[in-house]
Scaffold this motif. Structure first.
Motif, PDB file in Angstrom:
ATOM      1  N   HIS A  32      12.894  -3.619 -13.831  1.00  0.00           N
ATOM      2  CA  HIS A  32      12.156  -3.842 -15.076  1.00  0.00           C
ATOM      3  C   HIS A  32      11.590  -2.577 -15.717  1.00  0.00           C
ATOM      4  CE1 HIS A  32      12.061  -7.723 -12.905  1.00  0.00           C
ATOM      5  NE2 HIS A  32      12.127  -8.250 -14.096  1.00  0.00           N
ATOM      6  N   GLY A  33      11.679  -1.450 -15.027  1.00  0.00           N
ATOM      7  CA  GLY A  33      11.173  -0.195 -15.571  1.00  0.00           C
ATOM      8  C   GLY A  33      12.260   0.593 -16.284  1.00  0.00           C
ATOM      9  N   ALA A  34      12.083   1.914 -16.314  1.00  0.00           N
ATOM     10  CA  ALA A  34      13.016   2.789 -17.035  1.00  0.00           C
ATOM     11  C   ALA A  34      13.455   3.948 -16.140  1.00  0.00           C
ATOM     12  CB  ALA A  34      12.361   3.317 -18.311  1.00  0.00           C
ATOM     13  N   PRO A  35      14.198   3.647 -15.058  1.00  0.00           N
ATOM     14  CA  PRO A  35      14.641   4.709 -14.136  1.00  0.00           C
ATOM     15  C   PRO A  35      15.468   5.784 -14.843  1.00  0.00           C
ATOM     16  CG  PRO A  35      14.967   2.541 -13.141  1.00  0.00           C
ATOM     17  CD  PRO A  35      14.606   2.308 -14.587  1.00  0.00           C
ATOM     18  N   GLY A  36      15.165   7.043 -14.544  1.00  0.00           N
ATOM     19  CA  GLY A  36      15.908   8.167 -15.102  1.00  0.00           C
ATOM     20  C   GLY A  36      15.316   8.761 -16.360  1.00  0.00           C
ATOM     21  N   ALA A  37      14.247   8.182 -16.886  1.00  0.00           N
ATOM     22  CA  ALA A  37      13.699   8.643 -18.164  1.00  0.00           C
ATOM     23  C   ALA A  37      13.063  10.027 -18.069  1.00  0.00           C
ATOM     24  CB  ALA A  37      12.692   7.627 -18.700  1.00  0.00           C
ATOM     25  N   ILE A  38      12.463  10.364 -16.942  1.00  0.00           N
ATOM     26  CA  ILE A  38      11.831  11.683 -16.830  1.00  0.00           C
ATOM     27  C   ILE A  38      12.887  12.777 -16.746  1.00  0.00           C
ATOM     28  CG2 ILE A  38      10.318  13.145 -15.445  1.00  0.00           C
ATOM     29  CD1 ILE A  38       8.734  10.667 -14.712  1.00  0.00           C
ATOM     30  N   LYS A  39      13.968  12.519 -16.051  1.00  0.00           N
ATOM     31  CA  LYS A  39      15.053  13.507 -16.011  1.00  0.00           C
ATOM     32  C   LYS A  39      15.671  13.684 -17.398  1.00  0.00           C
ATOM     33  CE  LYS A  39      16.521  13.320 -11.165  1.00  0.00           C
ATOM     34  NZ  LYS A  39      15.776  12.146 -10.665  1.00  0.00           N
ATOM     35  N   LEU A  40      15.720  12.618 -18.178  1.00  0.00           N
ATOM     36  CA  LEU A  40      16.208  12.736 -19.550  1.00  0.00           C
ATOM     37  C   LEU A  40      15.272  13.621 -20.365  1.00  0.00           C
ATOM     38  CD1 LEU A  40      18.043  12.001 -21.921  1.00  0.00           C
ATOM     39  CD2 LEU A  40      16.702   9.898 -22.219  1.00  0.00           C
ATOM     40  N   ALA A  41      13.970  13.451 -20.194  1.00  0.00           N
ATOM     41  CA  ALA A  41      13.002  14.298 -20.897  1.00  0.00           C
ATOM     42  C   ALA A  41      13.174  15.759 -20.509  1.00  0.00           C
ATOM     43  CB  ALA A  41      11.579  13.831 -20.590  1.00  0.00           C
ATOM     44  N   LEU A  42      13.376  16.001 -19.225  1.00  0.00           N
ATOM     45  CA  LEU A  42      13.591  17.371 -18.749  1.00  0.00           C
ATOM     46  C   LEU A  42      14.843  17.973 -19.379  1.00  0.00           C
ATOM     47  CD1 LEU A  42      12.966  19.754 -16.868  1.00  0.00           C
ATOM     48  CD2 LEU A  42      14.172  18.535 -15.042  1.00  0.00           C
ATOM     49  N   LYS A  43      15.924  17.199 -19.450  1.00  0.00           N
ATOM     50  CA  LYS A  43      17.168  17.676 -20.054  1.00  0.00           C
ATOM     51  C   LYS A  43      16.971  18.007 -21.531  1.00  0.00           C
ATOM     52  CE  LYS A  43      21.946  16.196 -20.985  1.00  0.00           C
ATOM     53  NZ  LYS A  43      22.942  15.089 -20.800  1.00  0.00           N
ATOM     54  N   LEU A  44      16.302  17.131 -22.248  1.00  0.00           N
ATOM     55  CA  LEU A  44      16.024  17.367 -23.671  1.00  0.00           C
ATOM     56  C   LEU A  44      15.193  18.633 -23.850  1.00  0.00           C
ATOM     57  CD1 LEU A  44      15.184  13.716 -24.776  1.00  0.00           C
ATOM     58  CD2 LEU A  44      16.969  15.136 -25.811  1.00  0.00           C
ATOM     59  N   GLY A  45      14.144  18.763 -23.043  1.00  0.00           N
ATOM     60  CA  GLY A  45      13.261  19.916 -23.164  1.00  0.00           C
ATOM     61  C   GLY A  45      13.955  21.226 -22.866  1.00  0.00           C
ATOM     62  N   GLU A  46      14.819  21.224 -21.870  1.00  0.00           N
ATOM     63  CA  GLU A  46      15.543  22.452 -21.533  1.00  0.00           C
ATOM     64  C   GLU A  46      16.451  22.883 -22.669  1.00  0.00           C
ATOM     65  OE1 GLU A  46      15.804  22.094 -16.645  1.00  0.00           O
ATOM     66  OE2 GLU A  46      17.418  21.275 -17.878  1.00  0.00           O
ATOM     67  N   VAL A  47      17.117  21.929 -23.311  1.00  0.00           N
ATOM     68  CA  VAL A  47      17.985  22.246 -24.452  1.00  0.00           C
ATOM     69  C   VAL A  47      17.154  22.770 -25.618  1.00  0.00           C
ATOM     70  CG1 VAL A  47      19.465  21.228 -26.223  1.00  0.00           C
ATOM     71  CG2 VAL A  47      19.831  20.661 -23.815  1.00  0.00           C
ATOM     72  N   MET A  48      16.026  22.141 -25.887  1.00  0.00           N
ATOM     73  CA  MET A  48      15.171  22.566 -26.993  1.00  0.00           C
ATOM     74  C   MET A  48      14.634  23.976 -26.769  1.00  0.00           C
ATOM     75  SD  MET A  48      13.216  18.905 -27.471  1.00  0.00           S
ATOM     76  CE  MET A  48      12.282  19.265 -28.955  1.00  0.00           C
TER      77      MET A  48
END
Length: 359
Positions: A206-222
Motif C-alpha cells: 500500500h505504500g510507494a516502494p522505490g520513491a526515495i531512490k527515484l528522488a535521488l536519481k532525479l537530484g543527481e541529474v539536476m
C-alpha cells in the motif's frame, strides 16, 4: 542494491529530487537538508528496500504537519525523536524501522533522526511518492480498514514563545489526524508527527516502494546539469518522469491564505497559465483549459537557477518554469487511489478534481 548507507554527499541530491516530487508542497529544502545532516551526526542512516526486511517488522511513519508559509513554524530534531517516545508511551512496541509520509524537499527526510538515534532502518517505501495535503492521503488506505485504531503523536512549537506542545492521540484515524492538524495550528504552524504503526507487509502493498531512490536519481541529474541552465534541468527531470515542460513565464500575481494549518491560493503567470494550490499544486490551467490535475505532478522551478520552488516560496515577479508529469508515471501510495479523499480539495480550491482523476 537492497540497502544504501546514506552519506552527506547524497543529501543535496535527495533534497532536490524530493522537492521536485513534492509538487509544490513537502516543506523547505533548506530545513530538510539541515534535519538530514543533523541525523547523520547522531548516527548512520541505512536506507533499505522493503524486500530487505522481515515483512512482519513493525514500521512507524514519520511526518511533519502544518502550513509551509508560517513564520512561527518551529520544530527541532529532538521533537522528531520525542514523537516516537510518545507513541511508545501509549503502547506502540517493537518498532523495527521508519518510513516518511511523502516525498518533498523537507518531508523526504522525516524519520532520519529517530532511525539514526535508535540505530534502526529507514525503508525506501514512503506512504506516498509525492507530497499531499492531508494526513489521510498519507495513511496508505488505513481509513478503509474497519476498527483500525490509529496512534498519532505531535510535537512542535517554540518554547520561547510559549507555543511548544506535545500530544498523543489514539482512536479513529480521521479524528486523530484532525487533532494533529489542530496541534500544528496551536504550535505556530508546524509539528513533527509519528503515526500509524503497521507491518512492513502492509507498506509493501500500500505504500510507494522505490520513491526515495527515484528522488535521488532525479537530484543527481539536476545537480549534474546545474551549469547547463534551468531549461536543461527542467527537461532532463521530465525525461525521467515522462513529463513535459509546460511554460516559462513571470509570476503576475499570487494569492495565499493560511488557515486551519494549510496554505491555499492561486498563482497567475503573465502568459495566462494559472496554478491553484492547497499546500501542493492542485490544478494547472491556461485560459480556462485544464492541463494537469493533482495527483499529477505540477511543479515550479526558479527560472534563473532551475531549483524547484514550492508554492510557499514562489513570489510575484519571479521567473518560473512550470513542469508536469502524469500521476501514472509516479510512484504513488494507496492514499492516491482513494477518491473519497479528494473531496476536501474541491471545497478548498473551488474546482473539480475527482472528475479529472486518472488513477
Amino acid at each position: 542494491m537492497s540497502e544504501i548507507l546514506i552519506t552527506e554527499d547524497m543529501v543535496d541530491a535527495i533534497a532536490l529530487g524530493g522537492c521536485l516530487l513534492g509538487g509544490g508542497g513537502g516543506g523547505s529544502m533548506a530545513e530538510g537538508i539541515k534535519l538530514a545532516k543533523t541525523a547523520l551526526k547522531h548516527g548512520k542512516v541505512l536506507l533499505k528496500d522493503i524486500n530487505a526486511v522481515d515483512l512482519e517488522s513493525v514500521v512507524l511513519t514519520s511526518s511533519a504537519v502544518g502550513a509551509p508559509s508560517s513564520s512561527e513554524a518551529f520544530v527541532t530534531d529532538q521533537d522528531h525523536l520525542r514523537t516516537v517516545e510518545l507513541c511508545q508511551a501509549v503502547g506502540v512496541s517493537g518498532i523495527n524501522a521508519f518510513i516518511t509520509n511523502e516525498c518533498g524537499g523537507g518531508s523526504i527526510f522525516n524519520g532520519w533522526v529517530p532511525a539514526a538515534v535508535l540505530d534502526l532502518a529507514l525503508l525506501d517505501a514512503p506512504c506516498n511518492g509525492r507530497a499531499h495535503p492531508t494526513g489521510l492521503m498519507g495513511s496508505m488506505g488505513l481509513h478503509r480498514i474497519k476498527d483500525y485504531v490509529s496512534v498519532q503523536s505531535a510535537v512542535g512549537g517554540n518554547p520561547k514563545t510559549e507555543k511548544h506542545l506535545e500530544a498523543v492521540f489514539k482512536g479513529a484515524l480521521d479524528s486523530a489526524s484532525s487533532l494533529v492538524r489542530q496541534c500544528a495550528v496551536c504550535a505556530g504552524g508546524l509539528v513533527a508527527v509519528a503515526r500509524n504503526p503497521v507491518k512492513a507487509s502492509f507498506i509493501k502493498d500500500h505504500g510507494a516502494p522505490g520513491a526515495i531512490k527515484l528522488a535521488l536519481k532525479l537530484g543527481e541529474v539536476m545537480m549534474k546539469l546545474k551549469s547547463s541552465g534551468p531549461r536543461a534541468i527542467a527537461s532532463a527531470s521530465m525525461d525521467i518522469l515522462g513529463g513535459n515542460v509546460i511554460t516559462a513565464s513571470r509570476v503576475k500575481d499570487k494569492k495565499l491564505v493560511s488557515e486551519g494549518g494549510f496554505d491555499h491560493g492561486k498563482i497567475v503567470l503573465e502568459d495566462g497559465h494559472e496554478i491553484t494550490f492547497w499546500n501542493e499544486y492542485m490544478t494547472l490551467e491556461c485560459n480556462g483549459k485544464r492541463i494537469s490535475t493533482f495527483p499529477d505532478l505540477i511543479m515550479t522551478l526558479d527560472g534563473e537557477s532551475g531549483i524547484p520552488a514550492t508554492s510557499a516560496e514562489v513570489r510575484k515577479d519571479q521567473m518560473v518554469i512550470v513542469v508536469s508529469a502524469s500521476a501514472k508515471n509516479l510512484i504513488l501510495g494507496e492514499g492516491m487511489r482513494c477518491k473519497e479523499l479528494f473531496e476536501p480539495i474541491e471545497k478548498v480550491i473551488g474546482k473539480e478534481i475527482i472528475s479529472y482523476l486518472k488513477i
